[in-house]
Scaffold this active site. Sequence first.
Site, PDB file in Angstrom:
ATOM      1  N   GLY A  74       0.818  -1.206   0.000  1.00 14.30           N
ATOM      2  CA  GLY A  74       0.000   0.000   0.000  1.00 14.30           C
ATOM      3  C   GLY A  74       0.857   1.263   0.000  1.00 14.30           C
ATOM      4  CG  ASN A 154      -4.311   4.097   9.584  1.00 14.83           C
ATOM      5  OD1 ASN A 154      -4.642   5.142   9.020  1.00 14.83           O
ATOM      6  ND2 ASN A 154      -3.226   4.019  10.310  1.00 14.83           N
ATOM      7  CD  GLN A 182      -6.631  -0.218   7.853  1.00 14.68           C
ATOM      8  OE1 GLN A 182      -7.450  -1.054   8.213  1.00 14.68           O
ATOM      9  NE2 GLN A 182      -5.332  -0.355   8.104  1.00 14.68           N
ATOM     10  CB  SER A 202      -2.148  -3.046   1.186  1.00 10.50           C
ATOM     11  OG  SER A 202      -1.101  -3.836   1.684  1.00 10.50           O
ATOM     12  N   GLY A 203      -2.464  -6.126  -0.047  1.00 10.29           N
ATOM     13  CA  GLY A 203      -2.867  -7.517   0.157  1.00 10.29           C
ATOM     14  C   GLY A 203      -2.960  -7.942   1.614  1.00 10.29           C
ATOM     15  CG  HIS A 204      -0.181  -6.527   4.851  1.00  4.79           C
ATOM     16  ND1 HIS A 204      -0.214  -6.178   6.174  1.00  4.79           N
ATOM     17  CD2 HIS A 204       0.179  -5.415   4.193  1.00  4.79           C
ATOM     18  CE1 HIS A 204       0.132  -4.913   6.307  1.00  4.79           C
ATOM     19  NE2 HIS A 204       0.370  -4.420   5.110  1.00  4.79           N
ATOM     20  CB  THR A 240      10.646  -9.925 -12.655  1.00  4.65           C
ATOM     21  OG1 THR A 240      11.720  -9.545 -13.530  1.00  4.65           O
ATOM     22  CG2 THR A 240      10.043 -11.238 -13.130  1.00  4.65           C
ATOM     23  CB  CYS A 326       3.396   2.188  10.387  1.00  2.00           C
ATOM     24  SG  CYS A 326       2.370   1.230   9.284  1.00  2.00           S
TER      25      CYS A 326
END
Length: 387
Positions: A74, A154, A182, A202-204, A240, A326
Amino acid sequence: MSRFVYADNAATTPVLPEVADVMRECFLQDGMYGNPSSLYKKGQEANKALNDARAKIAGVLNCKPTEIFFTSCGSESDNWAIKGAARANVKKGKHLITTKIEHHAVLYTMEALEKEGFEVTYLDVDSDGLVSAEQVREAIRPDTTLVAIMYANNEIGTIEPIKEIAAVCREKKVICFTDAVQAVGNVKIDLADLGVDMLSFSGHKIHAPKGIGALYIKTGTRVHNFLDGGGQERGRRGGTENVAFALALAKALEIADGRLDELDAVKAKRDRLITELKKIPRSILNGSEEKRLPGNVNFSFECIEGESLLLLLDSMGICASTGSACSSRSLEPSHVLLAIGLPVEHAHGSLRLSITHETTDEDIDYILECVPKVVSRLRAMSPLWNE
Ligand code: PLP
């Protein structure tokens, strides 16, 4: 009673078994290790899988597959959207608009641009953490090129009126970007209806692994490329591609989307937590009661240090957070809580619990058994506490 309760899903989420299966299959299936840019069959198989993932994500969010760009997280998506749009539009002007409650991936990006000579307006929020479309309208100047406002906060879970803000931006011909890290997976997002020009996620945060994110860039949006390199992501982002993680992101998003109508059950658990924790004397619910993420609970308790609260809860098997994930190692009070008007001492004593579909009624019972006990224990030791 002792158990383990993970109530820090706004910081990160565990990878779902179905998502891990998709990655495992990708890593181990013959042919999937090819470089998606290679012209031979192995490469093209990987390229097809990557584009299938892109198409699935576009299907869920209702945009074109060519408008979805994979990134590493993100934070990268936020950096790309903001720096890319600001630098690509300097002929029009160097004025940017954001809010005081953004994630540091946005705030520090803005600060970096200020050092490059951009001017940034940081909009105030009200005591619920809300900014209005009217405030955005008033702040837009002839030299404004970008408005960057988060979809949902968040820390306090407040959901901003992004559709209205996007409409003002469209009328004023200013690019509208929203950090939806979020929100995606917790709120229905239909990009055709929402009207923003860029959106990050964001994936996580949605049960995919750490290390994959994405940026939606609406066709025609003027934005510079972020990573120069080998021409991947249609020449916009070098590097890649991580096919397995892209597939994981698509799978996680599809699962989250399929479970959106179950969020009322999560909201009911959230509301039970809110109702019960409000009974603790001199506790303050932070954030909006109505415009709130389904799994977010954020309280401040007078005369309590957030760090001590977390450590005691951890010793009882409960994972929670104080401030943002964070910045949770920082002793600075949360900039979000200060922006909604909390005094510094209350901003230090905050507790964020973020729950999901996986949180059970027994988990909620356990949280409600532990938090009041811990608050009383810490207050009993505090020289500042006075019944
Ligand atoms: N934006 C918001 C609102 C967040 O909550 C986070 C993470 O906590 C980020 C951006 C950064 O996302 P990532 O951890 O994928 O870099």
